[in-house]
Design a protein around this motif. Sequence first.
Motif, PDB file in Angstrom:
ATOM      1  N   PHE A 117       0.830  -1.205   0.000  1.00 15.62           N
ATOM      2  CA  PHE A 117       0.000   0.000   0.000  1.00 15.62           C
ATOM      3  C   PHE A 117       0.866   1.257   0.000  1.00 15.62           C
ATOM      4  O   PHE A 117       0.612   2.208  -0.755  1.00 15.62           O
ATOM      5  N   THR A 118       1.900   1.262   0.856  1.00 16.97           N
ATOM      6  CA  THR A 118       2.787   2.420   0.929  1.00 16.97           C
ATOM      7  C   THR A 118       3.512   2.638  -0.385  1.00 16.97           C
ATOM      8  O   THR A 118       3.646   3.782  -0.865  1.00 16.97           O
ATOM      9  N   TRP A 119       3.977   1.573  -0.995  1.00 16.98           N
ATOM     10  CA  TRP A 119       4.663   1.646  -2.286  1.00 16.98           C
ATOM     11  C   TRP A 119       3.734   2.261  -3.349  1.00 16.98           C
ATOM     12  O   TRP A 119       4.108   3.196  -4.040  1.00 16.98           O
ATOM     13  N   TYR A 120       2.516   1.715  -3.463  1.00 18.58           N
ATOM     14  CA  TYR A 120       1.567   2.216  -4.455  1.00 18.58           C
ATOM     15  C   TYR A 120       1.192   3.673  -4.173  1.00 18.58           C
ATOM     16  O   TYR A 120       1.117   4.500  -5.083  1.00 18.58           O
ATOM     17  N   PHE A 121       0.951   3.974  -2.904  1.00 15.49           N
ATOM     18  CA  PHE A 121       0.539   5.320  -2.526  1.00 15.49           C
ATOM     19  C   PHE A 121       1.613   6.344  -2.907  1.00 15.49           C
ATOM     20  O   PHE A 121       1.319   7.374  -3.530  1.00 15.49           O
ATOM     21  N   LEU A 122       2.866   6.058  -2.542  1.00 14.31           N
ATOM     22  CA  LEU A 122       3.953   6.978  -2.846  1.00 14.31           C
ATOM     23  C   LEU A 122       4.153   7.114  -4.359  1.00 14.31           C
ATOM     24  O   LEU A 122       4.426   8.204  -4.861  1.00 14.31           O
ATOM     25  N   ASN A 123       4.007   5.994  -5.071  1.00 10.67           N
ATOM     26  CA  ASN A 123       4.189   6.024  -6.514  1.00 10.67           C
ATOM     27  C   ASN A 123       3.108   6.850  -7.202  1.00 10.67           C
ATOM     28  O   ASN A 123       3.390   7.651  -8.102  1.00 10.67           O
ATOM     29  N   VAL A 124       1.869   6.672  -6.770  1.00  7.88           N
ATOM     30  CA  VAL A 124       0.763   7.432  -7.350  1.00  7.88           C
ATOM     31  C   VAL A 124       0.927   8.923  -7.060  1.00  7.88           C
ATOM     32  O   VAL A 124       0.764   9.767  -7.947  1.00  7.88           O
ATOM     33  N   ILE A 125       1.255   9.267  -5.809  1.00  5.33           N
ATOM     34  CA  ILE A 125       1.442  10.672  -5.444  1.00  5.33           C
ATOM     35  C   ILE A 125       2.573  11.290  -6.261  1.00  5.33           C
ATOM     36  O   ILE A 125       2.468  12.429  -6.747  1.00  5.33           O
ATOM     37  N   PHE A 126       3.665  10.537  -6.424  1.00  8.86           N
ATOM     38  CA  PHE A 126       4.790  11.052  -7.216  1.00  8.86           C
ATOM     39  C   PHE A 126       4.351  11.352  -8.652  1.00  8.86           C
ATOM     40  O   PHE A 126       4.648  12.425  -9.192  1.00  8.86           O
ATOM     41  N   ASN A 127       3.658  10.404  -9.285  1.00  7.49           N
ATOM     42  CA  ASN A 127       3.264  10.594 -10.681  1.00  7.49           C
ATOM     43  C   ASN A 127       2.305  11.776 -10.846  1.00  7.49           C
ATOM     44  O   ASN A 127       2.415  12.554 -11.800  1.00  7.49           O
ATOM     45  N   ILE A 128       1.384  11.915  -9.907  1.00  7.43           N
ATOM     46  CA  ILE A 128       0.415  13.018  -9.991  1.00  7.43           C
ATOM     47  C   ILE A 128       1.101  14.361  -9.775  1.00  7.43           C
ATOM     48  O   ILE A 128       0.921  15.311 -10.556  1.00  7.43           O
ATOM     49  N   LEU A 129       1.909  14.460  -8.706  1.00  8.38           N
ATOM     50  CA  LEU A 129       2.598  15.721  -8.416  1.00  8.38           C
ATOM     51  C   LEU A 129       3.601  16.064  -9.510  1.00  8.38           C
ATOM     52  O   LEU A 129       3.752  17.231  -9.898  1.00  8.38           O
ATOM     53  N   ASN A 130       4.273  15.047 -10.028  1.00  6.80           N
ATOM     54  CA  ASN A 130       5.254  15.256 -11.087  1.00  6.80           C
ATOM     55  C   ASN A 130       4.596  15.863 -12.329  1.00  6.80           C
ATOM     56  O   ASN A 130       5.111  16.809 -12.928  1.00  6.80           O
ATOM     57  N   LYS A 131       3.442  15.312 -12.708  1.00  5.42           N
ATOM     58  CA  LYS A 131       2.744  15.821 -13.884  1.00  5.42           C
ATOM     59  C   LYS A 131       2.213  17.234 -13.644  1.00  5.42           C
ATOM     60  O   LYS A 131       2.246  18.082 -14.557  1.00  5.42           O
ATOM     61  N   LYS A 132       1.749  17.516 -12.436  1.00  4.82           N
ATOM     62  CA  LYS A 132       1.257  18.862 -12.126  1.00  4.82           C
ATOM     63  C   LYS A 132       2.378  19.896 -12.232  1.00  4.82           C
ATOM     64  O   LYS A 132       2.143  21.031 -12.676  1.00  4.82           O
ATOM     65  N   VAL A 133       3.590  19.511 -11.831  1.00  2.00           N
ATOM     66  CA  VAL A 133       4.721  20.431 -11.959  1.00  2.00           C
ATOM     67  C   VAL A 133       5.009  20.715 -13.431  1.00  2.00           C
ATOM     68  O   VAL A 133       5.275  21.856 -13.818  1.00  2.00           O
ATOM     69  N   TYR A 134       4.912  19.682 -14.265  1.00  2.00           N
ATOM     70  CA  TYR A 134       5.180  19.879 -15.697  1.00  2.00           C
ATOM     71  C   TYR A 134       4.142  20.783 -16.359  1.00  2.00           C
ATOM     72  O   TYR A 134       4.431  21.394 -17.400  1.00  2.00           O
ATOM     73  N   ASN A 135       2.965  20.874 -15.778  1.00  2.00           N
ATOM     74  CA  ASN A 135       1.933  21.739 -16.357  1.00  2.00           C
ATOM     75  C   ASN A 135       2.311  23.213 -16.292  1.00  2.00           C
ATOM     76  O   ASN A 135       1.839  24.021 -17.106  1.00  2.00           O
ATOM     77  N   TYR A 136       3.159  23.604 -15.330  1.00  2.00           N
ATOM     78  CA  TYR A 136       3.590  24.997 -15.262  1.00  2.00           C
ATOM     79  C   TYR A 136       5.113  25.159 -15.330  1.00  2.00           C
ATOM     80  O   TYR A 136       5.622  26.283 -15.387  1.00  2.00           O
ATOM     81  N   PHE A 137       5.825  24.036 -15.361  1.00  2.00           N
ATOM     82  CA  PHE A 137       7.292  24.088 -15.436  1.00  2.00           C
ATOM     83  C   PHE A 137       7.780  22.930 -16.317  1.00  2.00           C
ATOM     84  O   PHE A 137       8.292  21.923 -15.824  1.00  2.00           O
ATOM     85  N   PRO A 138       7.640  23.058 -17.649  1.00  2.00           N
ATOM     86  CA  PRO A 138       7.923  21.938 -18.565  1.00  2.00           C
ATOM     87  C   PRO A 138       9.404  21.774 -18.892  1.00  2.00           C
ATOM     88  O   PRO A 138       9.836  21.920 -20.049  1.00  2.00           O
ATOM     89  N   TYR A 139      10.184  21.431 -17.878  1.00  2.00           N
ATOM     90  CA  TYR A 139      11.623  21.263 -18.067  1.00  2.00           C
ATOM     91  C   TYR A 139      12.058  19.924 -17.456  1.00  2.00           C
ATOM     92  O   TYR A 139      12.595  19.866 -16.349  1.00  2.00           O
ATOM     93  N   PRO A 140      11.829  18.828 -18.180  1.00  2.00           N
ATOM     94  CA  PRO A 140      12.053  17.480 -17.616  1.00  2.00           C
ATOM     95  C   PRO A 140      13.505  17.174 -17.289  1.00  2.00           C
ATOM     96  O   PRO A 140      13.771  16.389 -16.368  1.00  2.00           O
TER      97      PRO A 140
END
Length: 417
Positions: A117-140
Motif C-alpha cells: 500500500f505504501t509503495w503504491y501510494f507513494l508512486n501514485v502521489i509522485f506521478n500526480i505531483l510530477n505531472k502537475k509540476v510539468y503543467n507549469y514548469f515543462p523542463y524534464p
Amino acid sequence: MASMSNTIQISLQKSKFSSPHKLVSRSLTNLVPLRSLSVVLNSKSFELSPVGLSSKPLKLVKCSQLLKPRSNVDVFVTKAAAADAEGLDIEITDGYVKPTKGFAEKFPALVTGFFFFTWYFLNVIFNILNKKVYNYFPYPYFVSVVHLLVGVTYCLISWSVGLPKRAPINKELLALLTPVAFCHALGHVMSNVSFATVAVSFTHTIKALEPFFSAAASQFVLGHQIPVSLWLSLTPVVIGVSMASLTELSFNWTGFTSAMISNIAFTYRSIYSKKAMTGMDSTNVYAYISIMALFFCLPPAIFIEGPQLLQYGFRDAITKVGLYKFLSDLFWIGMFYHLYNQIATNTLERVAPLTHAVGNVLKRVFVIGFSIVVFGNKISTQTGIGTAIAIAGVAIYSLIKARMEEQKRKAALAHAQ
C-alpha cells in the motif's frame, strides 16, 4: 568443582541487523535476567541461579549447544527463557536468542500488505505531483536532476547518522556500477521527457513494453534461450500498446520515442546490474547509483535547458505559482521519487517472485487509473481496450517468468542436496 559459584552472568549481544542474536558469555553489559537455564559442566549437571533473582535452583533441560567462555571450562547452553530490555520474552535455543513472535511475525500478510500500500501510494502521489509540476514548469531534464538531488541529499544525511552505515566503495566497484548508473540516468530522464509531453497513463502504457525489450536483450545480447511460451505471452503486450498508441489523444512522437528509449535504458540497466552483483546491500547500491546518475544528468540539464531556465523558465514558474509553492513542489517530487523507489526495494525483498510480478503489474494499473481520474484525461475506447490488453499481457508474462524462476530455484536446491 565445589568452588564454582551458583550464579552466572550471561549477556545477550543484540545484532544491529536482525534476529536471531548470538548468545555470548563474556560480556558483562546489557545483563538479562534468565527465567530458566541449564548447563552441563564437564559432563556433570549443575543447577544455576538467575542473576538478581531468587537463589532457588532452576529446572534442568536437555543440553544441545557448546559455548566457550573465557574460563577454561566448556559450558553447554541448552534452552532458556529470558526477558529483553523491553520486557519481551526471548527463547534461547542452541546458543541463539530468538524473540517470541511480534506483530510482524504473527501477521506477515498484513505487514506485507502495508508495504505494498505504501509503495503504491507513494508512486501514485509522485506521478500526480510530477505531472502537475510539468503543467507549469515543462523542463524534464532539470526536474530529473531535482529528483536525484533530493534523493542523494537524503542518502548523505542517512549515512551521516549511520542509518544505514555507508559501505565502502573501491575502483573496481565504481567501474561495475558506472554503466548501471548511466542507464539509470538515461532511463529516468527519458521517462520524464515522456511524462512532460504526453499523458501519464499513455507513458505507463508504453512502458508496459519493457518486458519485451528485456526478453529480446536476454536472447540476442546475453545469449539466453527464451522459451516460446514467454514470447507468446508478450504478443498481447505489443498488440495492446499498438492499439493504444494509434488512438491516443495526447500522442506525439517525442513522448512516444522517449518512453521507448527509457524501456531500452532500463533493460540494459538490468543487464549491467546482474554483472555488477556485489555483497553490498541494496540501500547502499541504490545510493551510489543515484549519486553517479546525478552527475550524468547534470550536463544535459545545463546545456539543453539551462539558457531557457535562466532567461524565463524560473521566472515564469514563480509568477504562476509563487516561489514557496515552486520550491516545495520540487522538493516533494524529489522526496516521493526517492521514497517510493526505496519502499519498492524493501517491499519486493519481502515477497516471492510470483507476488513480486503481480505487485509490479498492479502498480502500473493503479498509476494509470489514478492519473486518468485526477487529470480527467479523455481516452478513446480503442485506447482503453489496448491498454487493458497490454497490461493483461504483462501480467501473463510476469506470472510465467516468475514460475520459471521458482522452478529453477527449487531445481538448484534439490541438486545441491
